[in-house]
Scaffold this motif. Structure first.
Motif, mmCIF file in Angstrom:
data_model
loop_
_atom_site.group_PDB
_atom_site.id
_atom_site.type_symbol
_atom_site.label_atom_id
_atom_site.label_comp_id
_atom_site.label_asym_id
_atom_site.label_seq_id
_atom_site.Cartn_x
_atom_site.Cartn_y
_atom_site.Cartn_z
ATOM 1 N N ARG A 197 0.929 -1.260 0.064
ATOM 2 C CA ARG A 197 -0.045 0.087 -0.154
ATOM 3 C C ARG A 197 0.839 1.240 0.087
ATOM 4 O O ARG A 197 0.362 2.162 -0.469
ATOM 5 C CB ARG A 197 -1.029 0.103 1.046
ATOM 6 N N GLU A 236 2.312 1.798 -3.574
ATOM 7 C CA GLU A 236 1.274 2.264 -4.376
ATOM 8 C C GLU A 236 0.875 3.833 -4.084
ATOM 9 O O GLU A 236 0.661 4.415 -5.159
ATOM 10 C CB GLU A 236 0.060 1.386 -4.506
ATOM 11 N N ARG A 237 1.079 4.167 -2.999
ATOM 12 C CA ARG A 237 0.673 5.442 -2.473
ATOM 13 C C ARG A 237 1.870 6.376 -2.841
ATOM 14 O O ARG A 237 1.529 7.500 -3.341
ATOM 15 C CB ARG A 237 0.426 5.607 -0.957
ATOM 16 N N LEU A 296 -5.082 -8.079 -4.811
ATOM 17 C CA LEU A 296 -4.032 -6.827 -4.996
ATOM 18 C C LEU A 296 -2.917 -7.485 -5.814
ATOM 19 O O LEU A 296 -2.182 -8.369 -5.243
ATOM 20 C CB LEU A 296 -3.505 -6.667 -3.365
#
Length: 417
Positions: free
Chosen positions: A27, A30-31, A148
């Protein structure tokens, strides 16, 4: 309603209003990948326009300028372009490979503070962006797993690297469950499953030179890393001075092809994994510092300084502030051509120029600033660069704190207008 780039609400998002993403988790990666170009630098403004602003807007603009100087972009350099060409070619070739053969890897080496991590992450993120636009990220999550897709996985080598801790670091990227009852074969199996189920095609292992080949655990960890090459992923190993670290001691360097070929294993691996029958091959690419010996090298350094100059927001920045006169030679002498040291010197110099009201970088101002890295670099991986000795010719200044919101009375900018 869209926030104005000069509004307090917009600026708060970048000044203490959010936690920077950590790329060591899916995460977080991706951020970071999707927001890495979101920051907008402060608008250009001269001292006359600045004086016409209200005190509150001046303070906000000064804070925005300080944030701009603290978030200088990673500029392309001739050395970075060389790395990008080699790495992108390898990623594309392996991405298209359908044969169940071992994927060749890439080793990115260089000195400390030369931008290896940021360069590799930017190349990998750009590659992922382009393949997403082409609709080529078509991996389907396996039943019972999270939906994911993680084509790129970024993992830092544990400080005390062991096979188990390395497996756990990889699994932590995906947020995969880890129990105390899992032994090494279980962890290796879980790593292979996570790579497969999340469609991972590229595994970046940073700070790889934390491994010390005189330790048995580190040798076993290197065996594990080699075994990962048979899991249909492209390994990208990033570290300081890899050739002298011992990582390649068991290998054979093919200079004409710029590749390192590891001899085929003759015995069973440490984790119950048999080594592949093909040699372990890595492209070895160096991200070098700027040199200052030939006209072409000097021109490249000056061009880089020109790019940095364009990013600065000082109110009295003179023409060719970083590229005119003897400034290029001076900056190279202070930083030895290392982009990380240059960034630190420029960043601290801009803070001093704003705090003092001079609003321009000069040799005399920079003379009073020492390059201090503190704990910014991991000593266990020999990441900390050597800082050139500095003997200032003028009186030494003390580093100032950010005084953007201080009431200094009449500004020196007003007085000198």
């Amino acid at each position: 309603m869209t926030e104005r780039p000069d509004s307090a609400a917009w600026l708060a998002r970048f000044v203490g209003g959010r936690t920077p993403p950590t790329r060591e988790t899916l995460r977080g990666w991706e951020r970071w990948r999707k927001s890495r170009n979101d920051f907008l630098p402060a608008p250009r403004m001269d001292a006359t326009a600045w004086r016409l602003m209200s005190p509150r807007k001046r303070a906000l603009h000064d804070l925005h300028r300080a944030a701009t100087h603290s978030n200088l972009p990673v500029l392309a350099t001739p050395m970075a372009r060389k790395v990008a060409t080699r790495l992108t070619t390898r990623l594309k070739t392996n991405w298209l490979k359908q044969k169940p053969t071992t994927r060749a890897g890439v080793m990115i080496t260089g000195g400390g503070a030369q931008g290896k991590t940021e360069t590799v992450c930017e190349i990998a993120a750009t590659f992922q962006d382009e393949w997403e636009r082409l609709g080529q990220l078509t991996a389907v999550a396996q039943p019972g797993t999270r939906d994911l897709i993680a084509p790129i996985a970024y993992v830092q080598t544990p400080v005390t690297a062991k096979p188990k801790s390395t497996c756990k670091a990889i699994l932590n990227f995906y947020g995969a469950p880890i129990t105390s009852r899992m032994d090494l074969p279980d962890l290796v199996h879980q790593v292979a499953a996570s790579l497969r189920d999340h469609g991972t095609r590229v595994l970046v292992l940073d700070d790889i030179t934390r491994l010390r080949m005189h330790r048995a655990d580190d040798q076993d960890t290197l065996d594990l890393i080699r075994a990962l090459m048979s899991m249909h992923v492209t390994l990208v190993l990033v570290g300081v001075d890899i050739p002298s670290s011992g990582l390649l001691r068991e290998g054979r360097f093919d200079r004409p092809r710029s590749q390192v070929s590891f001899a085929s294993a003759t015995s069973r691996g440490a984790f119950g994994l048999q080594a592949t029958q093909t040699e372990r091959r890595f492209d070895l690419v160096e991200l070098d510092r700027f040199r200052y010996d030939t006209p072409d090298q000097i021109a490249a350094w000056v061009q880089h300084l020109s790019g940095v100059e364009e990013c600065l927001r000082l109110l009295r920045a003179s023409t060719e502030m970083l590229t005119g006169g003897t400034m290029p030679e001076y900056l190279h002498r202070r930083t030895n051509g290392v982009v990380g040291l240059l960034e630190r010197l420029i960043e601290d110099g801009c803070e001093e120029a704003m705090s003092s009201g001079s609003e321009c970088l000069t040799e005399s101002l920079l003379e009073g600033i020492d390059i201090i890295l503190g704990n910014s670099f991991d000593q266990t991986s020999r990441e900390a660069p050597k800082i050139p000795k500095h003997n200032p010719t003028s009186s030494r200044r003390t580093r100032n704190r950010n005084g953007s919101f201080d009431d200094k009375g009449p500004s020196s900018i007003d007085a000198g207008a």
